[in-house]
Design a protein around this motif. Structure first.
Motif, PDB file in Angstrom:
ATOM      1  N   ALA A 102       0.832  -1.201   0.000  1.00 20.42           N
ATOM      2  CA  ALA A 102       0.000   0.000   0.000  1.00 20.42           C
ATOM      3  C   ALA A 102       0.869   1.255   0.000  1.00 20.42           C
ATOM      4  CB  ALA A 102      -0.929  -0.009   1.217  1.00 20.42           C
ATOM      5  N   ARG A 103       1.955   1.231   0.757  1.00 18.49           N
ATOM      6  CA  ARG A 103       2.876   2.384   0.750  1.00 18.49           C
ATOM      7  C   ARG A 103       3.470   2.607  -0.643  1.00 18.49           C
ATOM      8  NH1 ARG A 103       5.567   4.203   5.707  1.00 18.49           N
ATOM      9  NH2 ARG A 103       7.356   4.582   4.338  1.00 18.49           N
ATOM     10  N   GLN A 104       3.823   1.523  -1.325  1.00 21.25           N
ATOM     11  CA  GLN A 104       4.374   1.661  -2.672  1.00 21.25           C
ATOM     12  C   GLN A 104       3.336   2.240  -3.632  1.00 21.25           C
ATOM     13  OE1 GLN A 104       7.456   1.300  -3.793  1.00 21.25           O
ATOM     14  NE2 GLN A 104       8.227   0.703  -1.781  1.00 21.25           N
ATOM     15  N   LEU A 105       2.107   1.767  -3.518  1.00 24.24           N
ATOM     16  CA  LEU A 105       1.041   2.287  -4.373  1.00 24.24           C
ATOM     17  C   LEU A 105       0.802   3.768  -4.129  1.00 24.24           C
ATOM     18  CD1 LEU A 105      -1.443  -0.709  -4.166  1.00 24.24           C
ATOM     19  CD2 LEU A 105      -0.514   0.226  -6.289  1.00 24.24           C
ATOM     20  N   ALA A 106       0.898   4.177  -2.855  1.00 22.52           N
ATOM     21  CA  ALA A 106       0.688   5.594  -2.528  1.00 22.52           C
ATOM     22  C   ALA A 106       1.756   6.479  -3.167  1.00 22.52           C
ATOM     23  CB  ALA A 106       0.680   5.778  -1.013  1.00 22.52           C
ATOM     24  N   GLN A 107       2.937   5.926  -3.422  1.00 24.34           N
ATOM     25  CA  GLN A 107       4.013   6.687  -4.058  1.00 24.34           C
ATOM     26  C   GLN A 107       3.854   6.756  -5.579  1.00 24.34           C
ATOM     27  OE1 GLN A 107       8.043   5.602  -2.573  1.00 24.34           O
ATOM     28  NE2 GLN A 107       6.973   4.470  -0.980  1.00 24.34           N
ATOM     29  N   VAL A 108       3.142   5.784  -6.137  1.00 23.24           N
ATOM     30  CA  VAL A 108       3.039   5.674  -7.601  1.00 23.24           C
ATOM     31  C   VAL A 108       1.735   6.259  -8.139  1.00 23.24           C
ATOM     32  CG1 VAL A 108       2.912   4.034  -9.524  1.00 23.24           C
ATOM     33  CG2 VAL A 108       4.558   3.670  -7.680  1.00 23.24           C
ATOM     34  N   VAL A 109       0.631   6.005  -7.446  1.00 26.55           N
ATOM     35  CA  VAL A 109      -0.699   6.393  -7.940  1.00 26.55           C
ATOM     36  C   VAL A 109      -1.136   7.700  -7.289  1.00 26.55           C
ATOM     37  CG1 VAL A 109      -3.103   5.693  -8.194  1.00 26.55           C
ATOM     38  CG2 VAL A 109      -1.284   3.965  -8.254  1.00 26.55           C
ATOM     39  N   ARG A 110      -1.270   8.717  -8.059  1.00 32.44           N
ATOM     40  CA  ARG A 110      -1.701  10.017  -7.553  1.00 32.44           C
ATOM     41  C   ARG A 110      -3.203  10.015  -7.294  1.00 32.44           C
ATOM     42  NH1 ARG A 110       2.834  13.048  -6.197  1.00 32.44           N
ATOM     43  NH2 ARG A 110       4.515  12.436  -7.628  1.00 32.44           N
ATOM     44  N   GLY A 111      -3.604  10.673  -6.211  1.00 31.19           N
ATOM     45  CA  GLY A 111      -5.021  10.854  -5.936  1.00 31.19           C
ATOM     46  C   GLY A 111      -5.690   9.695  -5.232  1.00 31.19           C
ATOM     47  N   VAL A 112      -4.934   8.673  -4.800  1.00 30.05           N
ATOM     48  CA  VAL A 112      -5.538   7.557  -4.088  1.00 30.05           C
ATOM     49  C   VAL A 112      -5.645   7.909  -2.600  1.00 30.05           C
ATOM     50  CG1 VAL A 112      -3.328   6.370  -3.666  1.00 30.05           C
ATOM     51  CG2 VAL A 112      -5.454   5.061  -3.720  1.00 30.05           C
ATOM     52  N   ASP A 113      -6.747   7.519  -1.980  1.00 24.84           N
ATOM     53  CA  ASP A 113      -6.947   7.791  -0.557  1.00 24.84           C
ATOM     54  C   ASP A 113      -6.083   6.836   0.266  1.00 24.84           C
ATOM     55  OD1 ASP A 113      -8.385   7.413   2.173  1.00 24.84           O
ATOM     56  OD2 ASP A 113      -9.320   9.196   1.342  1.00 24.84           O
ATOM     57  N   TYR A 114      -5.143   7.394   1.032  1.00 24.86           N
ATOM     58  CA  TYR A 114      -4.169   6.577   1.759  1.00 24.86           C
ATOM     59  C   TYR A 114      -4.831   5.751   2.859  1.00 24.86           C
ATOM     60  CZ  TYR A 114       0.268   5.412   4.079  1.00 24.86           C
ATOM     61  OH  TYR A 114       1.342   4.755   4.625  1.00 24.86           O
ATOM     62  N   ARG A 115      -5.836   6.331   3.517  1.00 23.46           N
ATOM     63  CA  ARG A 115      -6.519   5.586   4.586  1.00 23.46           C
ATOM     64  C   ARG A 115      -7.248   4.369   4.025  1.00 23.46           C
ATOM     65  NH1 ARG A 115     -10.160  10.334   6.788  1.00 23.46           N
ATOM     66  NH2 ARG A 115     -10.593  10.252   4.559  1.00 23.46           N
ATOM     67  N   LEU A 116      -7.958   4.559   2.922  1.00 29.20           N
ATOM     68  CA  LEU A 116      -8.673   3.437   2.313  1.00 29.20           C
ATOM     69  C   LEU A 116      -7.688   2.418   1.748  1.00 29.20           C
ATOM     70  CD1 LEU A 116     -11.240   2.031   1.383  1.00 29.20           C
ATOM     71  CD2 LEU A 116     -11.280   3.528  -0.629  1.00 29.20           C
ATOM     72  N   LEU A 117      -6.549   2.893   1.264  1.00 28.42           N
ATOM     73  CA  LEU A 117      -5.528   2.003   0.726  1.00 28.42           C
ATOM     74  C   LEU A 117      -5.024   1.049   1.817  1.00 28.42           C
ATOM     75  CD1 LEU A 117      -4.161   1.728  -2.079  1.00 28.42           C
ATOM     76  CD2 LEU A 117      -2.306   3.162  -1.189  1.00 28.42           C
ATOM     77  N   ILE A 118      -4.721   1.586   2.995  1.00 31.08           N
ATOM     78  CA  ILE A 118      -4.249   0.754   4.111  1.00 31.08           C
ATOM     79  C   ILE A 118      -5.377  -0.127   4.641  1.00 31.08           C
ATOM     80  CG2 ILE A 118      -3.279   0.788   6.436  1.00 31.08           C
ATOM     81  CD1 ILE A 118      -1.316   1.619   4.262  1.00 31.08           C
ATOM     82  N   ALA A 119      -6.594   0.423   4.701  1.00 29.99           N
ATOM     83  CA  ALA A 119      -7.743  -0.381   5.132  1.00 29.99           C
ATOM     84  C   ALA A 119      -7.966  -1.553   4.180  1.00 29.99           C
ATOM     85  CB  ALA A 119      -9.002   0.485   5.198  1.00 29.99           C
TER      86      ALA A 119
END
Length: 439
Positions: free
Chosen positions: A124-141
């Motif tokens: 999820a941390r890697q995705l947050a660095q690559v994909v702009r505009g993704v909600d970090y809280r929902l990504l970790i959830a």
């Protein structure tokens, strides 16, 4: 409508869910009072149960710290970083990122729950660095919701236990092979349903752009930056010695080969942690780089260290006072042959909130559930897996198992549990129906 329900759930949890440490303190007092009210235990007896059991999870607590630390170190190695980065580039939009992280974490958790918890959060941390505009809280959830399938997978503590010679319920049910539990048709169908439904649910919970919680990708990348190699002192040569690290790595690989090939050993928490540690040493190359990553990983282990003793005390009060048995008996009393797997599932879900350990919970519920199931003519394998799925289900409500993921992500429980609450409701319906009607 679905987004409105999600927003309401997120607001509710953000407002009322305390820090996991406060949650465990409140849970301790609730169980303490319940033991006196429902089981007629004296205050002194409940305090004695609590104190005697307080250190009962020391070994398990250390194992969980090592799950977090060794998993973080392994997944932070250059090789795994490249793998996770390559996978992350497959996502071209925030929606695709949510679906991808859910599927990857589910697949990892199905293989091994500890591996899934760590890999999901790091991915999820890697995705947050690559994909702009993704909600970090929902990504970790979404990464954490992958944990739902662990007890239906290869590391299912209940499924593996009852397939092992000498397990404590052998006189009652004999040895039940994994072909009747983990690899049974109803269990595989449930796992398949989770792999289809949960990614879709997580995707539907995406907030609008105006409410998206984003993090600075450069900050995440900076936190993962590899430290510089120094050779200023003679001792630095040892700390940067690739030969020294690889010698230990070879010893570890020899042991793992001997364990699996010669001794036909099975996966368990100790061997998984050992494998994570050895591969982490090998893949980091230099001891100095391994130690730097290890020190970073340990920063997030504080919640586990302080909270596990309290949960051990809660488990002791639940078991010794008879509360866990009474909860199970209450569900058994209203069951019939058709509804029994459903009620076994629900009772396990409730008990799991207070006894968040699959093996410990099975020890409490097995004598009651297996006997009741036998009297009603319900197959012991289905009874066991109903308890297993119930144990996994309410992890979406209980922040205990989210601690490693939250430590890696740098978030608090209230940041993700609103989304998990929605998944709890939907997955509970699917699991209950599957355990009742799947062949």
């Amino acid at each position: 409508m679905f987004r409105s329900i999600t927003d309401a759930s997120v607001r509710l949890v953000e407002r009322y869910l305390p820090d996991p440490y406060i949650f465990v303190l409140l849970l301790t007092l609730v169980v303490f009072a319940a033991g006196m009210v429902f089981e007629q235990q004296s205050p002194v007896a409940m305090v004695e149960h609590w104190g005697n059991g307080f250190w009962g999870l020391l070994q398990f607590g250390m194992q969980m710290v090592l799950v977090l630390v060794t998993g973080f170190v392994l997944a932070s190695s250059p090789l795994f970083k490249r793998i996770l980065q390559a996978l992350a580039r497959l996502a071209k939009s925030p929606g695709q990122a949510i679906i991808l992280v859910t599927v990857v974490s589910m697949a990892a958790a199905w293989i091994n729950w500890g591996f899934g918890l760590v890999i999901g959060a790091l991915f999820a941390r890697q995705l947050a660095q690559v994909v702009r505009g993704v909600d970090y809280r929902l990504l970790i959830a979404s990464a954490y919701t992958g944990f739902l399938v662990w007890h239906g997978g290869l590391a299912s503590s209940i499924g593996l236990l009852i397939a092992t010679e000498g397990h404590f319920a052998q006189d009652q049910i004999g040895i039940i092979p994994t072909s009747e539990t983990i690899f049974s048709s109803f269990n595989l169908l449930l796992v398949l349903c989770m792999f289809i439904i949960i990614p879709v649910v997580n995707r539907l919970m995406m907030p609008p752009e105006s409410k998206t919680y984003s993090v600075d990708p450069e900050k995440l990348a900076e936190e993962e930056k590899t430290p510089e190699i120094k050779n200023e002192r003679p001792a630095d040569k040892l700390e940067n010695s690739i030969i020294l690290a690889q010698a230990i790595g070879v010893m570890g690989l020899v042991f793992l080969a001997y364990y699996f090939i010669v001794n036909s050993g099975s996966l368990n928490l100790n061997i998984v942690n050992f494998a994570f540690l050895i591969f982490g040493i090998i893949l980091h190359g230099r001891p100095s780089q391994f130690l730097a990553t290890m020190q970073e990983a340990i920063k997030g282990a504080g919640g586990i260290v302080i909270q596990f003793p309290f949960y051990a005390g809660i488990m002791a009060m639940m078991i010794e006072s008879g509360l866990a048995q009474s909860m199970s008996n209450a569900f058994v009393a209203i069951s019939n042959p058709t509804t029994f797997p459903l009620f076994a599932f629900l009772s396990a879900g409730i008990v799991n909130i207070f006894v968040p350990s699959g093996g410990g919970q099975w020890a409490v519920q097995a004598p009651i559930m297996l006997d009741a199931g036998a009297q009603l003519g319900v197959d012991a394998a289905r009874t066991a897996m109903a308890v297993a799925w119930g144990d996994a289900w309410t992890n979406m409500l209980q922040p205990f198992w989210a601690l490693p993921a939250l430590a890696i992500a740098g978030l608090k429980a209230k940041d993700i549990m609103g989304y998990c609450l929605i998944v709890l409701v939907i997955s509970g319906v699917v699991m209950g129906l599957g355990l009742t009607f799947f062949p």
